[in-house]
Design an enzyme around this catalytic site. Sequence first.
Site, PDB file in Angstrom:
ATOM      1  N   HIS A   1     -14.769   1.884  22.427  1.00  0.00           N
ATOM      2  CA  HIS A   1     -13.647   2.190  23.295  1.00  0.00           C
ATOM      3  C   HIS A   1     -12.465   2.846  22.336  1.00  0.00           C
ATOM      4  CE1 HIS A   1     -10.453   2.114  26.070  1.00  0.00           C
ATOM      5  NE2 HIS A   1     -11.022   1.680  27.128  1.00  0.00           N
TER       6      HIS A   1
ATOM      7  N   ARG B   1     -14.753   8.634  26.351  1.00  0.00           N
ATOM      8  CA  ARG B   1     -14.589   7.815  25.231  1.00  0.00           C
ATOM      9  C   ARG B   1     -15.348   8.128  23.973  1.00  0.00           C
ATOM     10  NH1 ARG B   1     -15.150   2.343  28.899  1.00  0.00           N
ATOM     11  NH2 ARG B   1     -13.221   2.628  29.988  1.00  0.00           N
TER      12      ARG B   1
ATOM     13  N   HIS C   1     -17.255  -1.660  22.827  1.00  0.00           N
ATOM     14  CA  HIS C   1     -16.924  -2.003  24.192  1.00  0.00           C
ATOM     15  C   HIS C   1     -17.781  -2.377  25.345  1.00  0.00           C
ATOM     16  CE1 HIS C   1     -13.990  -2.406  27.740  1.00  0.00           C
ATOM     17  NE2 HIS C   1     -14.430  -1.458  28.234  1.00  0.00           N
TER      18      HIS C   1
ATOM     19  N   ARG D   1     -20.757   5.788  28.640  1.00  0.00           N
ATOM     20  CA  ARG D   1     -20.247   5.341  30.039  1.00  0.00           C
ATOM     21  C   ARG D   1     -18.965   5.787  30.330  1.00  0.00           C
ATOM     22  NH1 ARG D   1     -17.193   1.597  31.971  1.00  0.00           N
ATOM     23  NH2 ARG D   1     -17.168   0.163  30.173  1.00  0.00           N
TER      24      ARG D   1
ATOM     25  N   GLY E   1     -14.641   3.005  34.231  1.00  0.00           N
ATOM     26  CA  GLY E   1     -14.553   2.987  35.814  1.00  0.00           C
ATOM     27  C   GLY E   1     -16.071   2.503  36.519  1.00  0.00           C
TER      28      GLY E   1
END
Length: 464
Positions: free
Chosen positions: A255, A294, A397, A437, A440
């Site tokens: 992240h 990200r 993350h 990913r 959300g």
Amino acid sequence: MAKFIFPKANPVEMKDSYDFVVIGSGAAGMTAAIQAQELGLDVAIFEKLAVLGGNSNRASSGMNGVETFVQLQNGIVDSQESFYEDTLKGGGGTNDTELLHYFVTHTESAIDWLYNHNINLTDITSTGGMSQKRAHRPGDKSAVGGYLVKGLQKQLAYKQIPLFAGTKVLELIKSGDQVTGLKINNDQIGEKTVNAKAVLIAAGGFAQNREMLAEYAPKLLDLKTTNHPGATGDGMKLATAVGGTLVDMNKIQIHPTAQQDTDHVYLIGEGVRGEGAILVNRAGQRFVNEMTTRDKATAAINDLHEDGATLILDQGIRDAFKAIDFYYAMGLVMKGATLAELADKANLDAKNLEETVAKWNEFQAAGEDTEFGRTTAMDRGITTGPFYAIHIKPAIHYTMGGIKINKLTEVLTEAGDAISGLYAAGEVTGGLHGNNRIGGNSIAETVVFGRQAGKQAAKYVLDL
Ligand code: ADP
């Protein structure tokens, strides 16, 4: 005698057998338990820690969903196709398309299901890599995770679904081809064998397991993580020990924005940028489209070689993302009455910062970022003092890889056969997100596939 505070159950009441046992008290496990119980199963949840809610509790920005009543109330006309394309693009085209298709076609009903369980995600914001506002969050703009976990816990209490905390699942028991139970160790009653007609592994990821990181992603060992202490990969081990297989284990998300200047690593939610914040370097200049995915934002920060970067925001953005009040209370946020004062405190070039913000405000007003091509999260500029800065650095993350499942959430062997009676959902599974990913999508995954696991377990046990 120990006191058991809602929604924890007293371990002396643990039965020898249940229809359906869920491993893990995160959003995936609780959702599955509620759905299965509503379909008629006798359910229990086992959670190894005393603290409930796993990484789900820490989720901040929102739960992605498309074609929902909330999007329509906000004048957003979206499509499952666009959600599919954005997620596939974000994942580098490597997502499991069977899972992805099931996912994008079930977020609308997931938002409705939550609403029907008094969990009202009636506000909406943006996350990186999404072409529309899709991240649903509570109406008061607070973090989604804590709200969702509490809401699901209330349902457990209301439906009298026992959640045994301090109860670690040690192994799964197989009779022939079928999973038929598990061995647990409870802090109070010790080891016990529990029979189950079906078992769900919803035990989360492995970002806290140094050995697994060393095996799958040794280059990341120097990084800190935003994860809760229970993210130790137990679920993957439980599955492989009974013939399950793993996918994408080396795909680990970093992240871009974690505050790590104290002993604790705090995730600074993507919603801060989603509500309008920009990222600047030491010279006080932007260097990336803040709403990119990200992986790309992280790469841009690393390329600065400046010990991270700094988020810049104003009071309007703070008001639109409630978690900033928490970050502020934790001492993670610098404040200045003017941008020059803020630059001084944040050790940034003051003149450049003023110019950068002025230029950004022009882009925002024109709706066009001619410098870095940002197209979303441009509803408000950085105009209303006081101004704020948060120093961030990338941190581990999310583990994208995990147990291989099909769209029925059945755990698959290497040959692709389903293991009877064994299901997996949530971060413990792999494939949906590809190699990156989208913000959300993990909370959305827990609810969509948690519900599916509950439904499929009920179908299997009751022969529905
Ligand atoms: P998800 O987002 O997929 O629901 P979370 O991280 O929120 O995943 O929750 C997973 C939960 O599973 C955590 O609370 C974690 O402590 C729990 N857990 C992990 N391993 C075990 C185990 N062996 N036995 C019981 N619970 C476990």
